[in-house]
Design a protein around this motif. Sequence first.
Motif, PDB file in Angstrom:
ATOM      1  N   SER A 263       0.843  -1.194   0.000  1.00 32.22           N
ATOM      2  CA  SER A 263       0.000   0.000   0.000  1.00 32.22           C
ATOM      3  C   SER A 263       0.876   1.241   0.000  1.00 32.22           C
ATOM      4  CB  SER A 263      -0.903  -0.010   1.237  1.00 32.22           C
ATOM      5  OG  SER A 263      -0.123  -0.005   2.422  1.00 32.22           O
ATOM      6  N   ALA A 264       0.294   2.359  -0.414  1.00 31.15           N
ATOM      7  CA  ALA A 264       1.044   3.612  -0.486  1.00 31.15           C
ATOM      8  C   ALA A 264       1.528   4.012   0.913  1.00 31.15           C
ATOM      9  CB  ALA A 264       0.175   4.704  -1.082  1.00 31.15           C
TER      10      ALA A 264
ATOM     11  N   ASN B 161       3.925   7.107   2.347  1.00 30.20           N
ATOM     12  CA  ASN B 161       4.711   8.307   2.055  1.00 30.20           C
ATOM     13  C   ASN B 161       5.432   8.791   3.306  1.00 30.20           C
ATOM     14  OD1 ASN B 161       5.383  10.561   0.168  1.00 30.20           O
ATOM     15  ND2 ASN B 161       4.375  11.763   1.763  1.00 30.20           N
TER      16      ASN B 161
ATOM     17  N   ASP C 132      -1.645   9.482   2.463  1.00 39.40           N
ATOM     18  CA  ASP C 132      -0.655   8.401   2.414  1.00 39.40           C
ATOM     19  C   ASP C 132       0.563   8.687   3.293  1.00 39.40           C
ATOM     20  OD1 ASP C 132      -2.167   6.907   0.632  1.00 39.40           O
ATOM     21  OD2 ASP C 132      -1.258   7.864  -1.124  1.00 39.40           O
TER      22      ASP C 132
ATOM     23  N   GLN D 113      10.445   0.728   3.556  1.00 38.84           N
ATOM     24  CA  GLN D 113       9.993   0.395   2.197  1.00 38.84           C
ATOM     25  C   GLN D 113       8.875   1.328   1.740  1.00 38.84           C
ATOM     26  OE1 GLN D 113       9.085  -3.839   2.596  1.00 38.84           O
ATOM     27  NE2 GLN D 113      11.176  -4.358   2.001  1.00 38.84           N
TER      28      GLN D 113
ATOM     29  N   SER E  86       6.832   4.155  -0.451  1.00 37.07           N
ATOM     30  CA  SER E  86       6.576   4.281  -1.892  1.00 37.07           C
ATOM     31  C   SER E  86       6.864   5.691  -2.386  1.00 37.07           C
ATOM     32  CB  SER E  86       5.125   3.916  -2.195  1.00 37.07           C
ATOM     33  OG  SER E  86       4.229   4.679  -1.410  1.00 37.07           O
TER      34      SER E  86
ATOM     35  N   HIS F 121      16.186   1.683  -3.994  1.00 36.90           N
ATOM     36  CA  HIS F 121      14.862   1.066  -3.976  1.00 36.90           C
ATOM     37  C   HIS F 121      13.878   1.739  -4.923  1.00 36.90           C
ATOM     38  CE1 HIS F 121      15.077  -1.946  -0.674  1.00 36.90           C
ATOM     39  NE2 HIS F 121      16.173  -1.262  -0.400  1.00 36.90           N
TER      40      HIS F 121
ATOM     41  N   ILE G  58      12.664   4.751  -5.055  1.00 33.11           N
ATOM     42  CA  ILE G  58      11.651   5.573  -4.393  1.00 33.11           C
ATOM     43  C   ILE G  58      11.667   6.967  -5.007  1.00 33.11           C
ATOM     44  CG2 ILE G  58      10.864   6.542  -2.201  1.00 33.11           C
ATOM     45  CD1 ILE G  58      12.456   4.297  -0.796  1.00 33.11           C
TER      46      ILE G  58
END
Length: 453
Positions: A2-3, A5, A32, A214, A216, A271, A273
Motif C-alpha cells: 500500500s502507499a 509516504n 498516504d 519500504q 513508496s 529502492h 523511491i
Amino acid sequence: MSAFNVAKFGGTSVANFEAMSRCAAVIESNPDTKLVVSSACSGVTNLLVELANGVQDTERRTAILEQLSDIHFSIIESLQEQESVKGAVQAILDTVTSLADAASFQASNKLTDHLVACGELISTHILTQVLKERDIDAVRFDIRDVLRTDGHYGRAEPQVEFTAVQAKEKLAPLCKKHLVVTQGFIGSDEQGNTTTLGRGGSDYSAALIAEAVQASGLEIWTDVSGIYTTDPRIVPNAAPIPEISFNEASEMANFGAKILHPSTLLPALRHGIPVFVGSSREPEKGGTWIRKRVENSPYFRALALRANQTMVTIRSAKMFHAYGFLAKVFEILAKHKISVDLITTSEISVSITLDQTDTAGGAPELPAAARAELEELAHIEVERNLSLVALIGNHMETKGYAKEVFSTLGDYNMRMICYGASDHNLCFLVDADDAKSVIQKLHQDLFEPQDNG
C-alpha cells in the motif's frame, strides 16, 4: 504494497508555530503520509554547534541558552495544551546546559553529537503536539532506537541492514496505527551513544528511513519551491525544474546544490523511491520530482556552486614514470580517514580537493599528522579561498560541449578542470571572489534565451 509516504520538513519549515501549522496542512493534504521526519527549528543547530565548540565566556553561553529557550517556548505558547510539552522540552534544555558547560572545558566530537542532536529531539516534541491539536493521531518516536550508525562522530555512517531490521520490528508497525513523528540528522552507535550524519544530514536520514520502511514515496519540504537551474539568490532568472533524473540530482547535490544532502538520493535510488522537493510555505506552487527515468534530458540542466574548498597539491619528481606513488599517497589519506573529492594529475604532481565538512562546521582541513606523512613523500601545498563550479547536464561527451562552456569563461582563471569521468558533469575551481560572477555568466550564456533581435 500500500502507499506509504514519508514527509521530511527542514528547519525553516518548523521555524515557528505558523510554519509548523503549514507543515500540518501539508501532512493533512496527503493521506498516504504515515511518517514525518523533522529537522531542528531554524537557527537552532548553529547555536548548538557554537556551544559544542566550547563557549568559555559565561555571558555569551548564557545568552545562547536563553535564545534557545526563547525559540522553543515562543512556539509552545501558541499551543492549547502546553504543560506536558514544556516539561519534555525543559528537560532537554537542561541537558543542553550541562553539555555546554562540559564543552567549555573540553570539546569533543562525541559531545558535539550529543549536544547538537538536542535540536531535533526538541522540535519533534513540539511538532507532535501541533499535529495532535489538529485531531491528527500523531506519536513521537526516537529514531535512535532504529537508525544504527558507526562511531564516527560528526559524520557517522549508517548501518543499513541493521537499521532495516530495527525499522521493520519497531517503526513500521507503529506507522500502521498512527502518524509517526521522528528526528532527522541523528542516530546511535552500537553502544547507544548519539551520533549525527553531518551537516545537512536530515534529508539523508529521511531517505534512509524511507528505505528501511519500504516507503513508496519521499517528500522533502523546505523553503524553496523545488530545484532550480541554479541558486535563485545568485541568479534571479534561475528557472524551476519540474522533473530531474536521480543521476542529475545526485550530481547537483554532490557539487553543492544546498537543496539536497549529497547522500540523500542513494537510499532512494537503491529502492527506486521517487523523491519530491517542494516548499512548505507555498505548496501550491508544486516542486520537483526526482525519478529514475525522465522524459527530457537536456544538454545543460543546472549549475551548482560549492564554496569553502581546500585544494592540496602533492608534488614530487619521484612520480615521473614511477609505480605505486599514488597508491602510497592514498594509503596515507585512507589511514587518516580523509575523503577526497576532485583529483587531477600531471607527471610530477597530483592535486586533490578535500570532501565536505562535518557537523562541527568549518573548511575541510588536512590533519597535521597526515600532512607530516605526506611530506615524507613529496612537497605539499595547501590552498584555500576557492569555490567549485559544476555544470550538470547530459551527454557531455558530445563534440563541442566543452568549447561552448570554456569560451564563455575566457576572462576567468579556472583550476582543476575535471571533465570526462562522468557524462553528467563538468567542474572546476575558481577564486572564491569570482565564483558568483562565473555562475551568473554561465547561466546567462547557457540557460537563458538569447535575444538575437
